[in-house]
Structure formats: C-alpha cells, structure tokens
Write a protein that holds these residues in place. Structure first.
Motif, PDB file in Angstrom:
ATOM      1  N   LYS A 121       0.605  -1.216  -0.029  1.00  0.00           N
ATOM      2  CA  LYS A 121       0.011   0.058  -0.039  1.00  0.00           C
ATOM      3  C   LYS A 121       0.666   1.269   0.085  1.00  0.00           C
ATOM      4  O   LYS A 121       0.533   2.228  -0.620  1.00  0.00           O
ATOM      5  CB  LYS A 121      -1.063   0.110   1.116  1.00  0.00           C
ATOM      6  N   MET A 122       2.136   1.329   0.909  1.00  0.00           N
ATOM      7  CA  MET A 122       2.952   2.547   0.694  1.00  0.00           C
ATOM      8  C   MET A 122       3.489   2.670  -0.660  1.00  0.00           C
ATOM      9  O   MET A 122       3.531   3.718  -1.041  1.00  0.00           O
ATOM     10  CB  MET A 122       3.943   2.110   1.721  1.00  0.00           C
ATOM     11  N   LYS A 123       3.513   1.695  -1.342  1.00  0.00           N
ATOM     12  CA  LYS A 123       4.059   1.724  -2.775  1.00  0.00           C
ATOM     13  C   LYS A 123       2.996   2.285  -3.621  1.00  0.00           C
ATOM     14  O   LYS A 123       3.573   3.090  -4.628  1.00  0.00           O
ATOM     15  CB  LYS A 123       4.745   0.197  -3.279  1.00  0.00           C
ATOM     16  N   VAL A 160     -14.229   9.555   3.494  1.00  0.00           N
ATOM     17  CA  VAL A 160     -14.917   8.288   3.624  1.00  0.00           C
ATOM     18  C   VAL A 160     -14.454   7.241   2.587  1.00  0.00           C
ATOM     19  O   VAL A 160     -14.166   6.205   2.684  1.00  0.00           O
ATOM     20  CB  VAL A 160     -16.573   8.502   3.668  1.00  0.00           C
ATOM     21  N   GLU A 161     -14.751   7.837   1.176  1.00  0.00           N
ATOM     22  CA  GLU A 161     -14.302   6.778   0.184  1.00  0.00           C
ATOM     23  C   GLU A 161     -13.053   6.496   0.144  1.00  0.00           C
ATOM     24  O   GLU A 161     -12.857   5.344  -0.240  1.00  0.00           O
ATOM     25  CB  GLU A 161     -14.590   7.831  -1.283  1.00  0.00           C
ATOM     26  N   ARG A 162     -12.142   7.250   0.593  1.00  0.00           N
ATOM     27  CA  ARG A 162     -10.519   7.077   0.231  1.00  0.00           C
ATOM     28  C   ARG A 162     -10.493   5.712   1.595  1.00  0.00           C
ATOM     29  O   ARG A 162      -9.717   4.767   1.288  1.00  0.00           O
ATOM     30  CB  ARG A 162      -9.769   8.145   0.829  1.00  0.00           C
ATOM     31  N   GLY A 168     -10.672  -2.113   1.190  1.00  0.00           N
ATOM     32  CA  GLY A 168     -11.166  -3.114   0.373  1.00  0.00           C
ATOM     33  C   GLY A 168      -9.995  -3.614  -0.422  1.00  0.00           C
ATOM     34  O   GLY A 168     -10.221  -4.410  -1.256  1.00  0.00           O
ATOM     35  N   THR A 169      -8.850  -2.943  -0.387  1.00  0.00           N
ATOM     36  CA  THR A 169      -7.806  -3.434  -1.331  1.00  0.00           C
ATOM     37  C   THR A 169      -6.384  -3.931  -0.683  1.00  0.00           C
ATOM     38  O   THR A 169      -6.363  -3.526   0.681  1.00  0.00           O
ATOM     39  CB  THR A 169      -7.149  -2.400  -2.206  1.00  0.00           C
ATOM     40  N   ASP A 191     -19.298  -3.306   3.331  1.00  0.00           N
ATOM     41  CA  ASP A 191     -20.486  -2.595   2.797  1.00  0.00           C
ATOM     42  C   ASP A 191     -20.221  -1.105   2.909  1.00  0.00           C
ATOM     43  O   ASP A 191     -19.709  -0.675   3.911  1.00  0.00           O
ATOM     44  CB  ASP A 191     -21.599  -3.234   3.388  1.00  0.00           C
ATOM     45  N   LYS A 192     -20.537  -0.349   1.831  1.00  0.00           N
ATOM     46  CA  LYS A 192     -20.604   1.121   1.994  1.00  0.00           C
ATOM     47  C   LYS A 192     -21.468   1.480   3.142  1.00  0.00           C
ATOM     48  O   LYS A 192     -22.916   1.165   3.001  1.00  0.00           O
ATOM     49  CB  LYS A 192     -20.653   1.667   0.571  1.00  0.00           C
TER      50      LYS A 192
END
Length: 341
Positions: A121-123, A160-162, A168-169, A191-192
């Motif tokens: 994720k840092m990459k 919130v989206e971020r 989720g990844t 779930d959103k």
C-alpha cells in the motif's frame, strides 16, 4: 380622665397651667396611636356587616380544543459544524505526522502478511495517510503541509471514500503473485455506509418520514378551512389526555404506533372568531383555546383515508420548514414548543 381623646390645648386650659414638654409629647403620641386603633376597629366592624357579593357569570366564553404535537425524533447524529469538521481533519493529520518517526516494525512484525500488505500500500499511495492525501515528511517540501481552502482532502465524503477504498484492497498489483512462504491474505468485503441524505431528501418528499434524519420532524395537517396546523379537535366530555389519544387514532388512522409523552400541556394557542357564535345556553362563544400535548411516533405512517376529522393533507416538517406553512399568530404560540434540531 381619658387623655387619649383630648387634645393638648384642652388639657392645658382645664388644668389652668402649662404642661411640660415630655408630657405633651406623650399625650400627642398616645392620641395618634389611639385614634389609629379606633379607626381600624371601626373599619373591621363595618366590614363584618357587609354581605359577600356574588360575581356575575361571564356572558362570553371560549371553546376548548385538544391539540397533539406529534414528532419523529432524530435518527442520526447532527451534521458537523464546519469548525468541527476542520478540527477533526487537523487531529487526523497530526496523528499521521506524529506516527512517522516510528519504524513500521513498531506496528507490524517483520515478514508477516500485515507487513507485506503495508509495504504494498505504501508503494501505491506513497504516504502512510489513508484519507488525507500524500505527505512527504522528509525533504525540501516537508514544510508544505497545509490543506488549502476547497481542497478535496477536506471534504468529508472524499475521506470516507478513501478509507473504504483502502480497506477493500491489499495493495497488490495486477498479476502479482504471492511470495514464497507467505500466506494468502483473505480480504473481507466492506459494505459502504448508508448515506446521510436519503432518496426522500433528494426528492424533497415532505410526506416521508425517511428524510431529514438528523432533524426532528412534526406532523402538520391541513384542516377543513385549508389552514395548516397540528392535529386538534374539540373536547367531547373527556380530559385533555383522553382527547389527544382519540385525535391520534382518528386523524391519521390505525397504522401509526404512537405514545403520549405526558398528561400536562406543553403550550396553548388562542384563536378569536371574526364573528361571535351564540350558543344554545345563551352564552356567546368568542373563540377557541387549544391546549397541546406532546406525542412521539415510533413506526407507521399517516393515512388520511382512515381519518375521521376531515383533514385534507399532511406533511412532516422540521421547525424552520413549519414556520413557512402556518399562520403568523399560530407560529408565535407554538414556536417555543418545538426543538431546534
């Protein structure tokens, strides 16, 4: 000799000689006190002989109505004030900056799935922050760490989206395979969260209870005369609490699950008729006084087809919306009964 009923001059003339100053002052004080006591006693005697006067019954009366302030309380927390939102963003940014001096092994054990995920994720995002944008803590631009006015990083929905995207990844590139000896990371489906604005808000559906979830909504009905007001009806050989229960069932039908908060009125409104009405008893009805009781709705909805009070329409409105619908004098009487939120 009764000195209390005689003046100083009369006593002096009868005695034929002068009276000393101390005796004169005593006689004067005693005369005033005795005269005042005699006057009070005379008034009491006169008052005892005056028979009580019966008050005449008023010829002008007011009808009494029972009204119901039916409300739906807030379902979610209120919207953040701009200052609160900015302060929370500042706290999150500060927490991320304070965490930078620590090595990642302080948080993750070396060569574990969590450590591998963090490096991936840092990459990708080039920053430890998940929701406040990229930040280079070391370098010539490390000082430039201010969020500009109107920047997307300051928007609550963008944050919130971020966060959801990051949760989720796993940070793995397309086609990347797991390293040897590393376990596969199982991703949990997130779930959103339900949005704060509903479909009823977008359509401005004032008949829906699924709107303005952060506000208190009040039931407003249109009566036979076309005026918007709270549900009300005249008392019919019953008390205010019993009349309010009847009004709830007769105004909105049996599909509302409601309860009356108390037995004491929370306010009243007085309406004077343009033309007075002569009653069969000979009295003149000058107007109507409505006493309001507080009630809450837990479930269900208003059904005017089942209404027995002749209401034409209804709305669920917040306090500021209700002000625009009712009459000015009516608003003055009811505004202090309503919650701001």
């Amino acid at each position: 000799m009764n000195a209390g009923k005689q003046t100083t001059r009369q006593l002096a003339s009868r005695a034929g000689r002068s009276i000393c100053r101390s005796c004169r002052e005593y006689i004067s004080r005693n005369t005033y006190a005795t005269a005042a006591a005699a006057a009070v006693q005379a008034e009491d005697q006169v008052a005892q002989h005056i028979p009580p006067v019966a008050q005449a019954a008023p010829s002008t009366v007011y009808a009494v109505n029972a009204g119901v302030v039916l409300s739906r309380p807030p379902q979610i927390t209120r919207d953040l004030h701009p200052f609160e939102s900015a302060f929370f963003l500042y706290q999150r940014r500060l927490n991320e900056r304070l965490a930078l001096p620590f090595t990642r092994y302080f948080y993750f054990k070396k060569r574990t799935p969590a450590d591998l995920e963090w490096k991936r994720k840092m990459k990708q995002r080039l920053t430890p922050a998940r929701d406040i944008g990229r930040y280079k803590g070391y370098g010539d631009e490390a000082w430039n760490d201010e969020v500009l006015v109107g920047a997307k990083e300051s928007d609550f929905e963008w944050q919130v989206e971020r966060l959801l995207e990051d949760a989720g990844t796993d940070g793995k590139e397309v086609g990347e395979v797991e390293q040897k000896g590393m376990k596969k990371i199982e991703r949990e489906v997130f779930d959103k969260p339900t949005p704060r604005r509903t479909e009823a808000d977008e359509k401005n559906d004032t008949k829906s209870l699924n709107r303005a979830l952060q506000r208190t909504l009040y039931l407003l009905v249109k009566n036979k005369d076309g005026l918007w007001q709270f549900p009300e009806d005249r008392l019919n050989e019953e008390n205010l609490h019993g009349a309010a229960s009847r009004i709830l069932s007769q105004s909105g039908g049996p599909n509302m699950n409601t309860w009356l908060v108390g037995h004491i009125p929370i306010g009243q409104h007085q309406h004077n008729h343009t033309d007075t009405t002569k009653l069969p008893s000979g009295l003149t009805e000058h107007g109507v006084k409505t006493f309001f009781l507080k009630a809450r709705i837990m479930a269900g909805q208003v059904n005017l087809k089942e209404s027995k009070l002749g209401f034409q329409d209804f709305k669920w409105l917040a306090k500021d919306e209700l002000k625009k619908e009712v009459d000015g004098s009516y608003w003055t009487s009811v505004k202090n009964m309503l919650a701001e939120r």
